[in-house]
Design an enzyme around this catalytic site. Structure first.
Site, mmCIF file in Angstrom:
data_model
loop_
_atom_site.group_PDB
_atom_site.id
_atom_site.type_symbol
_atom_site.label_atom_id
_atom_site.label_comp_id
_atom_site.label_asym_id
_atom_site.label_seq_id
_atom_site.Cartn_x
_atom_site.Cartn_y
_atom_site.Cartn_z
ATOM 1 N NE ARG A 38 -2.298 0.807 3.381
ATOM 2 C CZ ARG A 38 -4.140 0.704 4.371
ATOM 3 N NH1 ARG A 38 -4.471 0.851 4.137
ATOM 4 N NH2 ARG A 38 -2.494 1.263 5.550
ATOM 5 C CE LYS A 63 -2.879 4.350 7.415
ATOM 6 N NZ LYS A 63 -4.441 5.091 7.852
ATOM 7 C CD GLU A 96 -12.338 5.961 4.158
ATOM 8 O OE1 GLU A 96 -10.961 5.893 5.582
ATOM 9 O OE2 GLU A 96 -11.780 5.926 2.923
#
Length: 318
Positions: free
Chosen positions: A63, A165, A201
């Site tokens: 990621r 992220k 989210e």
């Protein structure tokens, strides 16, 4: 803590351990001027046999590589990432709490440490890993989460960085979180920026709705972070025979759910007791013998070694 730097060719040095402490940065560093930075979140667990375990660290590494591509950054290889994490855990092994008492939270960082006053990618990047012991986020006797649906401030936009992220994802939502907490809510559930009609989210976790034998969650379409706990819970749910529906989820569907839960490294699998939308409070079932508890028990069991890991998700490092 562990640290290593890249050179202009993009290769990272072997890296080294040092005592936890302040770091020195050039005032023109890419992280300070243009927000070139990524974070990861992961945990080390102590099993009943005393061994220290990591949960699917290769997914965190991959990621970060995907995020680095989006942010024009050099990234450590998967192997280098895991080695840095392992060295950090081993150096802090005494801080991994006993079984059932918490975990060692790990924060890998990747940021532009090289100087570039003009708007451009930094010429050098630093990969750094540090950790802190933390208690369990969800403890027996703790009330379930109460969330507030934010209708003004969106978390992410199509074409932005919501799906990686990036550090820049978190500062803009602090105001929404502050306002929600001042009204007695624990966290915020965000809507899509395009229509304002679909849930996406929570500030730092994914969300799931349980409807009979079906578990529904918003699809990761570029504005929603692909959580590793999210991915693992979906796989566990499918193994148990549940249908998992990843799709656009209208905010009105919150009224149809029997259970709601959030997933994330920090939260694990956390029950949601209520969600307030347009001054209407919607309540959900919480407690034992429910889908949420079933998924949480299996996930925690695998992470801590009390349930056999048939999927090769756990890495023993000490």
């Amino acid at each position: 803590m562990f640290a290593t730097r890249s050179c202009s060719e993009g290769n990272f040095e072997q890296g080294y351990l040092s005592r936890y402490g302040n770091i020195e940065l050039n005032p023109a560093a890419g992280i300070l001027n243009y927000g070139q930075g990524l974070i990861e979140g992961m945990k080390a667990y102590r099993g009943e046999d005393g061994k220290v375990l990591l949960f699917r660290p290769e997914l965190n590494a991959m990621r970060m590589k995907i995020g680095a591509e989006r942010m024009c950054m050099h990234s450590p290889s998967v192997q280098h990432f895991i080695e840095g994490v392992k060295q950090t855990v081993l150096a802090n092994r005494r801080w991994v709490p006993p079984p059932g008492k918490g975990s060692l939270y790990l924060r890998p960082l990747l940021f532009g440490s090289g100087a570039s006053l003009g708007v451009a990618a930094a010429p050098e990047f630093t990969f750094l890993v540090f950790g802190s012991p933390v208690q369990n986020y969800f403890k027996e006797g703790t009330a379930a989460l109460n969330l507030y649906v934010e209708e003004v401030i969106p978390r992410a936009y199509l074409g932005g960085t919501g799906g990686v992220k990036a550090i820049s994802n978190y500062g803009p939502v602090l105001e929404a979180m502050r306002r929600a907490k001042s009204r007695g809510f624990l966290d915020v559930l965000y809507l899509d920026a395009e229509t304002g009609k679909n849930i996406e989210e929570v500030s730092a976790s994914n969300i799931f709705l349980v409807k009979e034998n079906t578990i529904v969650t918003p699809a990761t379409n570029g504005t929603i972070l692909g959580g590793i706990t999210r991915k693992s819970v979906i796989e566990i749910a499918l193994d148990l025979g549940y249908k998992v529906d990843e799709r656009t989820v209208a905010v009105e569907e919150l009224k149809e759910a029997r259970e709601v839960f959030c997933t994330g490294t920090a939260t694990g699998v956390a029950s949601v007791g209520s969600i307030t939308f347009q001054n209407t409070r919607i309540e959900y079932k919480v407690g034992d013998a429910l889908v949420t508890q079933q998924l949480r028990s299996i996930l925690v069991g695998i992470q801590t070694g009390s349930i056999q890991d048939t999927k090769d998700w756990v890495m023993e490092i000490a």
